[in-house]
Design an enzyme around this catalytic site. Structure first.
Site, PDB file in Angstrom:
ATOM      1  N   LYS A 157       0.873  -1.175   0.000  1.00  0.00           N
ATOM      2  CA  LYS A 157       0.000   0.000   0.000  1.00  0.00           C
ATOM      3  C   LYS A 157       0.912   1.228   0.000  1.00  0.00           C
ATOM      4  CE  LYS A 157      -4.336   1.126   2.285  1.00  0.00           C
ATOM      5  NZ  LYS A 157      -5.248   1.228   1.166  1.00  0.00           N
TER       6      LYS A 157
HETATM    7  N1  PPE Z   1      -8.029  -1.989  -3.167  1.00  0.00           N
HETATM    8  C1  PPE Z   1      -7.462  -0.766  -3.026  1.00  0.00           C
HETATM    9  C2  PPE Z   1      -6.790  -0.158  -4.187  1.00  0.00           C
HETATM   10  C3  PPE Z   1      -7.537  -0.118  -1.801  1.00  0.00           C
HETATM   11  O1  PPE Z   1      -6.975   1.081  -1.667  1.00  0.00           O
HETATM   12  C4  PPE Z   1      -8.212  -0.713  -0.725  1.00  0.00           C
HETATM   13  C5  PPE Z   1      -8.331   0.000   0.585  1.00  0.00           C
HETATM   14  C6  PPE Z   1      -8.782  -1.988  -0.911  1.00  0.00           C
HETATM   15  C7  PPE Z   1      -8.662  -2.590  -2.152  1.00  0.00           C
HETATM   16  C8  PPE Z   1      -9.460  -2.732   0.207  1.00  0.00           C
HETATM   17  O2  PPE Z   1      -8.527  -3.154   1.159  1.00  0.00           O
HETATM   18  P1  PPE Z   1      -8.891  -3.336   2.699  1.00  0.00           P
HETATM   19  O3  PPE Z   1      -9.142  -1.985   3.263  1.00  0.00           O
HETATM   20  O4  PPE Z   1      -7.728  -4.017   3.287  1.00  0.00           O
HETATM   21  O5  PPE Z   1     -10.110  -4.184   2.728  1.00  0.00           O
HETATM   22  N2  PPE Z   1      -8.462   1.416   0.479  1.00  0.00           N
HETATM   23  C9  PPE Z   1      -8.266   2.237   1.639  1.00  0.00           C
HETATM   24  C10 PPE Z   1      -8.095   3.694   1.250  1.00  0.00           C
HETATM   25  C11 PPE Z   1      -9.304   4.541   1.151  1.00  0.00           C
HETATM   26  C12 PPE Z   1      -8.960   6.012   1.026  1.00  0.00           C
HETATM   27  O6  PPE Z   1      -9.698   6.710   0.336  1.00  0.00           O
HETATM   28  O7  PPE Z   1      -8.000   6.462   1.640  1.00  0.00           O
HETATM   29  C13 PPE Z   1      -9.336   1.979   2.686  1.00  0.00           C
HETATM   30  O8  PPE Z   1     -10.386   1.435   2.377  1.00  0.00           O
HETATM   31  O9  PPE Z   1      -9.096   2.310   3.830  1.00  0.00           O
END
Ligand code: PPE
Length: 304
Positions: A157
Site C-alpha cells: 500500500k
Molecule cells: N483496493 C485498493 C486499491 C484499496 O486502496 C483498498 C483499501 C482496498 C482494495 C481494500 O482493502 P482493505 O481496506 O484491506 O479491505 N483502500 C483504503 C483507502 C481509502 C482512502 O480513500 O484512503 C481503505 O479502504 O481504507
C-alpha cells in the site's frame, strides 16, 4: 473532514493543528511512503480495531517490499493507535498510520532520509455515502488501466500507487458516477479505486485473484464470511462483459465497508438494487465488525 484533537507522530501525541511536515519531505515529492486504512468500531465491549493484526502485518509487508526500515515495532504502533484513539475520545473512527521519508536528501534515492511515522484517527462515515450503502452505487469502467504487477508493487500500500486510483476516481465522479472500476493490461476487471470487487453469478460468488490488486483485508473477511455460510466462491478472472451480466456486484474495503453496485456503465446489475447475497454478507460483515457475532471476535482488537 471532521478533525480530531491529537495526532501520534514519531511516538508522541501532538495537537491536530500542529501536524505539519517540511516542504522538502521526500515522500511529498516522490510518493514513496506506505500507509494503512483501518477502522475502529464500537462494540458492546467498547471500541475495537477491526483486524488490526492483519493491517499491521500488511503495513510492515508494504515497508519490506519497498525496502523502508520502520523505526518502531508492530506492538509500538498498535499501542500508538490505542493511545491516539483514547486521547481523541473516539469510539468509532478511521485509523491512518503512514510511514514516510522525511527531510534529508533530495533526489530519487530515498534511503538517505529519516523515516517518520504518524498515526491519524478521525471519524469517517460511509465512504461511498449512506445511500450507497443501502441502495447501491453506480460505477464506470475507467479509461485508466490498473497497475501492471511489475510496474507498481500492488501488494504494497504505497502512497504513489494511488495516483492511478485518483485519476480513475476523478474521471468517474466528473462523468456522474460514484466510483471507478479498473481493468488490467489484459482487459480483465481488477478493483475499484480503493476497494476490492465481488460479483455473484448463477449462485456463485466470484472475486478477481490478488495479482495486480490489493490483498484486501475486507476481501479476505468477506471470503471467510461467505464460506462459513456455505456460498460457493471462486477467485477467478472476471471479464467486463461478465460483470455486466452478473446478478449482483459489490465493492468492499475498510473505508467502503460493503457497498453494493447497482449499475455499471449504464447497465443495470441484477434488479438494480442490492441482491440477497450482497445484503446477507453486508449484514454479516457489520455484525462481525461491531462485535455482535461471537464467531468473529477473533477479528477484534479491543482498545485498551
Ligand atoms: N483496493 C485498493 C486499491 C484499496 O486502496 C483498498 C483499501 C482496498 C482494495 C481494500 O482493502 P482493505 O481496506 O484491506 O479491505 N483502500 C483504503 C483507502 C481509502 C482512502 O480513500 O484512503 C481503505 O479502504 O481504507
Amino acid at each position: 473532514m471532521e478533525k480530531a484533537k491529537y495526532i501520534w507522530f514519531n511516538g508522541e501525541l501532538i495537537p491536530w493543528d500542529e501536524g505539519h511536515v517540511h516542504l522538502l519531505t521526500h515522500t511529498l515529492h516522490y510518493g514513496l511512503g506506505v500507509f494503512e486504512g483501518i477502522r475502529c468500531y464500537n462494540t458492546p465491549k467498547g471500541p475495537a480495531i477491526f483486524r488490526n493484526k492483519e493491517h499491521i502485518e500488511r503495513l510492515f509487508n508494504s515497508a519490506h517490499i519497498v525496502r523502508m526500515k520502520v523505526p518502531f515495532t508492530r506492538e509500538e504502533l498498535r499501542k500508538g493507535m490505542f493511545q491516539c484513539i483514547q486521547a481523541n475520545d473516539l469510539k468509532e473512527c478511521y485509523v491512518r498510520p503512514i510511514i514516510f521519508y522525511g527531510v534529508g536528501a533530495m533526489g530519487l534515492n530515498p534511503l538517505n532520509n529519516p523515516v517518520d511515522v504518524a498515526i491519524i484517527c478521525w471519524p469517517w462515515g460511509a465512504y461511498l455515502g449512506e445511500e450507497g450503502l443501502k441502495k447501491g452505487i453506480r460505477c464506470k469502467i475507467s479509461s485508466f488501466t490498473r497497475h501492471h504487477v511489475n510496474i507498481a508493487m500492488t501488494k504494497a500500500k504505497v502512497c504513489g500507487n494511488y495516483v492511478n486510483s485518483q485519476l480513475a476516481k476523478m474521471e468517474a465522479l466528473e462523468d456522474g458516477y460514484d466510483e471507478a472500476l479498473m481493468l488490467d493490461v489484459d482487459g480483465t476487471v481488477t478493483e475499484g479505486s480503493g476497494e476490492n470487487l465481488f460479483i455473484v453469478r448463477k449462485g456463485v460468488i466470484k472475486t478477481p485473484p490478488v495479482i495486480g490488486v490489493l490483498e484486501g483485508i475486507t476481501r479476505e473477511s468477506i471470503i471467510e464470511l461467505a464460506q462459513d455460510r456455505n456460498y460457493p466462491l471462486r477467485e477467478e478472472r472476471i471479464s467486463r462483459d461478465e460483470l455486466y451480466i452478473s446478478d449482483e456486484a459489490f465493492l468492499c474495503g475498510t473505508a467502503a465497508e460493503v457497498t453494493p453496485i447497482r449499475e455499471v456503465d449504464r447497465r443495470t446489475i441484477g434488479a438494480g438494487q442490492p441482491g440477497p447475497i450482497t445484503r446477507h454478507l453486508q449484514e454479516a460483515f457489520f455484525k462481525a465488525a461491531r462485535g455482535e457475532d461471537p464467531r468473529y471476535e477473533k477479528w477484534l482488537d479491543y482498545v485498551e
